[in-house]
Design an enzyme around this catalytic site. Structure first.
Site, PDB file in Angstrom:
ATOM      1  N   TRP A   1      -8.803   8.688  12.174  1.00  0.00           N
ATOM      2  CA  TRP A   1      -8.353   8.473  13.554  1.00  0.00           C
ATOM      3  C   TRP A   1      -9.423   7.781  14.412  1.00  0.00           C
ATOM      4  O   TRP A   1      -9.801   8.254  15.488  1.00  0.00           O
ATOM      5  CB  TRP A   1      -7.955   9.805  14.183  1.00  0.00           C
ATOM      6  CG  TRP A   1      -6.821  10.534  13.517  1.00  0.00           C
ATOM      7  CD1 TRP A   1      -6.353  10.371  12.232  1.00  0.00           C
ATOM      8  CD2 TRP A   1      -5.997  11.546  14.093  1.00  0.00           C
ATOM      9  NE1 TRP A   1      -5.307  11.213  11.981  1.00  0.00           N
ATOM     10  CE2 TRP A   1      -5.058  11.962  13.096  1.00  0.00           C
ATOM     11  CE3 TRP A   1      -5.956  12.171  15.330  1.00  0.00           C
ATOM     12  CZ2 TRP A   1      -4.104  12.940  13.319  1.00  0.00           C
ATOM     13  CZ3 TRP A   1      -5.007  13.154  15.563  1.00  0.00           C
ATOM     14  CH2 TRP A   1      -4.092  13.536  14.573  1.00  0.00           C
TER      15      TRP A   1
ATOM     16  N   LYS B   1      -7.794   2.388  -1.011  1.00  0.00           N
ATOM     17  CA  LYS B   1      -9.078   2.955  -0.586  1.00  0.00           C
ATOM     18  C   LYS B   1      -9.636   3.892  -1.661  1.00  0.00           C
ATOM     19  O   LYS B   1     -10.848   3.916  -1.905  1.00  0.00           O
ATOM     20  CB  LYS B   1      -8.915   3.692   0.744  1.00  0.00           C
ATOM     21  CG  LYS B   1      -8.623   2.779   1.925  1.00  0.00           C
ATOM     22  CD  LYS B   1      -9.765   1.810   2.224  1.00  0.00           C
ATOM     23  CE  LYS B   1     -10.953   2.496   2.847  1.00  0.00           C
ATOM     24  NZ  LYS B   1     -12.031   1.538   3.205  1.00  0.00           N
TER      25      LYS B   1
ATOM     26  N   TYR C   1      -2.051   1.917   1.263  1.00  0.00           N
ATOM     27  CA  TYR C   1      -3.392   1.863   1.850  1.00  0.00           C
ATOM     28  C   TYR C   1      -4.294   2.922   1.235  1.00  0.00           C
ATOM     29  O   TYR C   1      -5.421   2.633   0.817  1.00  0.00           O
ATOM     30  CB  TYR C   1      -3.289   2.052   3.367  1.00  0.00           C
ATOM     31  CG  TYR C   1      -4.606   2.275   4.057  1.00  0.00           C
ATOM     32  CD1 TYR C   1      -5.544   1.264   4.155  1.00  0.00           C
ATOM     33  CD2 TYR C   1      -4.917   3.523   4.621  1.00  0.00           C
ATOM     34  CE1 TYR C   1      -6.763   1.471   4.797  1.00  0.00           C
ATOM     35  CE2 TYR C   1      -6.115   3.742   5.256  1.00  0.00           C
ATOM     36  CZ  TYR C   1      -7.045   2.711   5.344  1.00  0.00           C
ATOM     37  OH  TYR C   1      -8.246   2.926   5.961  1.00  0.00           O
TER      38      TYR C   1
ATOM     39  N   ALA D   1     -12.610  -3.712   6.024  1.00  0.00           N
ATOM     40  CA  ALA D   1     -11.527  -3.168   5.209  1.00  0.00           C
ATOM     41  C   ALA D   1     -10.201  -3.758   5.652  1.00  0.00           C
ATOM     42  O   ALA D   1     -10.074  -4.316   6.747  1.00  0.00           O
ATOM     43  CB  ALA D   1     -11.467  -1.641   5.332  1.00  0.00           C
ATOM     44  N   TYR D   2      -9.212  -3.627   4.782  1.00  0.00           N
ATOM     45  CA  TYR D   2      -7.819  -3.904   5.132  1.00  0.00           C
ATOM     46  C   TYR D   2      -7.271  -2.594   5.679  1.00  0.00           C
ATOM     47  O   TYR D   2      -7.188  -1.600   4.958  1.00  0.00           O
ATOM     48  CB  TYR D   2      -7.051  -4.336   3.880  1.00  0.00           C
ATOM     49  CG  TYR D   2      -5.597  -4.686   4.113  1.00  0.00           C
ATOM     50  CD1 TYR D   2      -5.148  -5.999   4.001  1.00  0.00           C
ATOM     51  CD2 TYR D   2      -4.653  -3.701   4.419  1.00  0.00           C
ATOM     52  CE1 TYR D   2      -3.799  -6.328   4.203  1.00  0.00           C
ATOM     53  CE2 TYR D   2      -3.322  -4.022   4.625  1.00  0.00           C
ATOM     54  CZ  TYR D   2      -2.900  -5.330   4.517  1.00  0.00           C
ATOM     55  OH  TYR D   2      -1.580  -5.645   4.712  1.00  0.00           O
ATOM     56  N   THR D   3      -6.903  -2.572   6.961  1.00  0.00           N
ATOM     57  CA  THR D   3      -6.512  -1.307   7.602  1.00  0.00           C
ATOM     58  C   THR D   3      -5.091  -1.314   8.164  1.00  0.00           C
ATOM     59  O   THR D   3      -4.710  -0.379   8.859  1.00  0.00           O
ATOM     60  CB  THR D   3      -7.489  -0.971   8.742  1.00  0.00           C
ATOM     61  OG1 THR D   3      -7.510  -2.045   9.691  1.00  0.00           O
ATOM     62  CG2 THR D   3      -8.899  -0.728   8.200  1.00  0.00           C
TER      63      THR D   3
ATOM     64  N   GLN E   1     -14.014  -2.269  14.491  1.00  0.00           N
ATOM     65  CA  GLN E   1     -14.456  -1.228  15.424  1.00  0.00           C
ATOM     66  C   GLN E   1     -15.870  -0.727  15.109  1.00  0.00           C
ATOM     67  O   GLN E   1     -16.727  -0.672  15.991  1.00  0.00           O
ATOM     68  CB  GLN E   1     -13.477  -0.051  15.402  1.00  0.00           C
ATOM     69  CG  GLN E   1     -12.094  -0.374  15.919  1.00  0.00           C
ATOM     70  CD  GLN E   1     -11.267   0.875  16.125  1.00  0.00           C
ATOM     71  OE1 GLN E   1     -11.478   1.633  17.080  1.00  0.00           O
ATOM     72  NE2 GLN E   1     -10.327   1.126  15.230  1.00  0.00           N
TER      73      GLN E   1
ATOM     74  N   ASP F   1     -15.696 -13.413   2.453  1.00  0.00           N
ATOM     75  CA  ASP F   1     -14.267 -13.135   2.529  1.00  0.00           C
ATOM     76  C   ASP F   1     -13.917 -12.060   1.508  1.00  0.00           C
ATOM     77  O   ASP F   1     -13.922 -12.319   0.298  1.00  0.00           O
ATOM     78  CB  ASP F   1     -13.485 -14.416   2.257  1.00  0.00           C
ATOM     79  CG  ASP F   1     -11.987 -14.234   2.415  1.00  0.00           C
ATOM     80  OD1 ASP F   1     -11.552 -13.090   2.661  1.00  0.00           O
ATOM     81  OD2 ASP F   1     -11.257 -15.231   2.288  1.00  0.00           O
TER      82      ASP F   1
END
Length: 277
Positions: A146, A125, A121, A56-58, A11, A32
């Site tokens: 959000w 982070k 998660y 990021a891994y979200t 995004q 990667d």
């Protein structure tokens, strides 16, 4: 100024590409994050003037089962980025999350508030933040919440998709936070990358704070969809990962240091709805 961005299709990265097509964007094939050392190598090879980590891994729920992978992407990869930035003497702007907090209370969290993540998660982070701080690199950690846009997976797109086949929805109403347009995060990251002079942790979210049910109602209102929204408790909608009830963020430091003000999410939602519809 040459800026290297990790992320190409997420995004924030999509909005950065709109704002700054002159930046260099690295796809997963080029760097990667699940293979963290490739990130540091990419920075040392490119020798940019600044780095923005917009990758990021979200997948919050899936992280409960894939914490090792999430840790590699959210903690180990940013650590290698930060060490490379320290070596070159260049700044790193890194996007983090309100999930580093436990979500207790009702007051907005300041950047120096105690952290206590309640899910995998959030733990990964937070580990990324700590590694960046320990690296010695000039850095800005930007916690946000959000996130929404016309790209990727987010609450706005989910609500519009559900409204195609439903005329009533039960939406959680006891989680409070600030919906944040990805376009505003992208603009903030670019401004910070070019103006940063000291390391720090900052908060950035849309205003005013709201809950998911009211956010959904505004989405349906703006998209002219007649959907009945009923507020429900978080306990009525169990998920693999616990969610913080209080995601309010105190954004004063970002305005003080960079003159970046909180975006009004309802106004920004108009643009996103228009693009999607």
């Amino acid at each position: 100024m040459s800026i290297l961005v990790f992320g190409k299709t997420g995004q924030v990265a999509c909005e950065l590409r709109r704002l700054h097509p002159e930046f260099t964007y690295l796809s997963r094939a080029e760097a990667d994050l699940s293979n963290p050392e490739t990130c540091g190598e990419a920075i040392l090879k490119a020798k940019p003037s600044a780095v923005i980590n917009a990758a990021a891994y979200t997948a919050v729920d899936r992280a409960e089962e894939e914490e090792a992978l999430a840790h590699a992407i959210n903690a180990e990869a940013p650590a290698t980025m930060a060490r490379a930035c320290a070596t070159l003497g260049i700044p790193l702007v890194h996007i983090s999350t309100d999930y580093v907090f436990d979500g207790s209370g009702e007051s907005p969290r300041s950047p120096d508030a105690p952290t206590a993540p309640i899910n995998a998660y959030g733990r990964t982070k937070l580990a990324g933040e700590e590694a960046i701080r320990a690296s010695g690199a000039l850095h800005a950690i930007l916690r946000t919440s959000w996130v929404f846009s016309a790209h990727g997976n987010n609450f706005v797109k989910t609500m519009l998709r559900l409204s195609d086949t439903r005329d009533a929805l039960g939406i959680v109403s006891d989680q409070i936070g600030g919906p944040t347009p990805a376009s505003a995060i992208a603009a903030a990251c670019a401004k910070i990358a070019t103006e940063i002079s000291k390391s720090g942790t900052y908060h950035f979210s849309g205003a005013p704070d709201t809950n998911w049910a009211d956010f959904a109602s505004e989405i349906f209102s703006q998209s002219n969809r007649d959907i009945t929204v009923t507020g429900i408790a978080t306990s009525d909608y169990p998920t693999p990962a616990k969610r913080p009830l209080n995601s309010r963020l105190d954004c004063a430091a970002l305005q003080s240091d960079f003159n970046i003000v909180q975006p009004l999410w309802k106004q920004e939602l108009v643009k996103v709805i228009s693009e999607l519809i």
